[in-house]
Motif scaffolding. Sequence first.
Motif, PDB file in Angstrom:
ATOM      1  N   SER A 125       0.856  -1.183   0.000  1.00  0.00           N
ATOM      2  CA  SER A 125       0.000   0.000   0.000  1.00  0.00           C
ATOM      3  C   SER A 125       0.892   1.232   0.000  1.00  0.00           C
ATOM      4  O   SER A 125       1.965   1.225   0.597  1.00  0.00           O
ATOM      5  CB  SER A 125      -0.970  -0.063   1.184  1.00  0.00           C
ATOM      6  OG  SER A 125      -0.638   0.811   2.193  1.00  0.00           O
ATOM      7  N   GLU A 129      -1.218   5.886   2.443  1.00  0.00           N
ATOM      8  CA  GLU A 129      -2.450   5.205   2.846  1.00  0.00           C
ATOM      9  C   GLU A 129      -2.266   4.332   4.078  1.00  0.00           C
ATOM     10  O   GLU A 129      -3.189   3.634   4.498  1.00  0.00           O
ATOM     11  CB  GLU A 129      -2.992   4.365   1.681  1.00  0.00           C
ATOM     12  CG  GLU A 129      -3.604   5.251   0.605  1.00  0.00           C
ATOM     13  CD  GLU A 129      -3.978   4.490  -0.652  1.00  0.00           C
ATOM     14  OE1 GLU A 129      -4.180   3.264  -0.574  1.00  0.00           O
ATOM     15  OE2 GLU A 129      -4.043   5.147  -1.706  1.00  0.00           O
ATOM     16  N   ASP A 194      -0.999  -0.967  10.007  1.00  0.00           N
ATOM     17  CA  ASP A 194      -2.020  -1.568   9.146  1.00  0.00           C
ATOM     18  C   ASP A 194      -2.555  -2.869   9.759  1.00  0.00           C
ATOM     19  O   ASP A 194      -2.733  -3.874   9.071  1.00  0.00           O
ATOM     20  CB  ASP A 194      -1.454  -1.847   7.750  1.00  0.00           C
ATOM     21  CG  ASP A 194      -1.714  -0.684   6.791  1.00  0.00           C
ATOM     22  OD1 ASP A 194      -2.329   0.315   7.202  1.00  0.00           O
ATOM     23  OD2 ASP A 194      -1.310  -0.788   5.617  1.00  0.00           O
TER      24      ASP A 194
END
Length: 204
Positions: A125, A129, A194
């Motif tokens: 990613s 983000e 994440d």
Amino acid sequence: MKIICIGRNYTAHAAELKNDIPDEPVVFLKPDTARLKSGETFYIPSFTNDVHYEAELLVRINRMGKFIDEKFAHKYYNEVSVGIDFTARDLQSNLKSKGLPWERAKAFDGSAGIGEWVSLDELNSPIDELTFSLEKNGERVQYGRASDMLFGVNALIANISRFITLKVGDVIFTGTPAGVSSVKRGDLLTCYLDGRQVFDCKID
Ligand code: ZN
């Protein structure tokens, strides 16, 4: 290696400490003796009664550079993590009120918790983000999105490298989102990048 930290890089956090929104990144350094690896214990120093956690997205520099253009900055890192900028808030407030440097409050031994490095290829990613979070004793207390930074990672690298040469292994702490607070003995801090756990430490 050196540890380069950014202050006031999220609007909501600047507001919670009643600081103005900066028009240039706020930069300070921690020495390599500040490093605290994941799994190590953080000992509350005797000179403070109010240590705060600040969970932050970390970037590790993998190429030497100076005067790096923002559009090439992505070539200077490939690993990210989450860490904690431990801050003796009582000392920092005192130093700030006198207009003095923050090192005693920010650069002491063990004040830079650094998580396990994860390659950006693995995360799949774009850096802007990425999300990260901090749990204290199993309860989420901070959540950040790289897209909410006032100055993104590439802009930070461009700005910092105008003043300081970046070298392989240097670590950038990119600032903390809202939700900072105190730690006490017995607390357990866990950081996620994440959703994957990259750092944990016990407070003593
Ligand atoms: Zn910080």
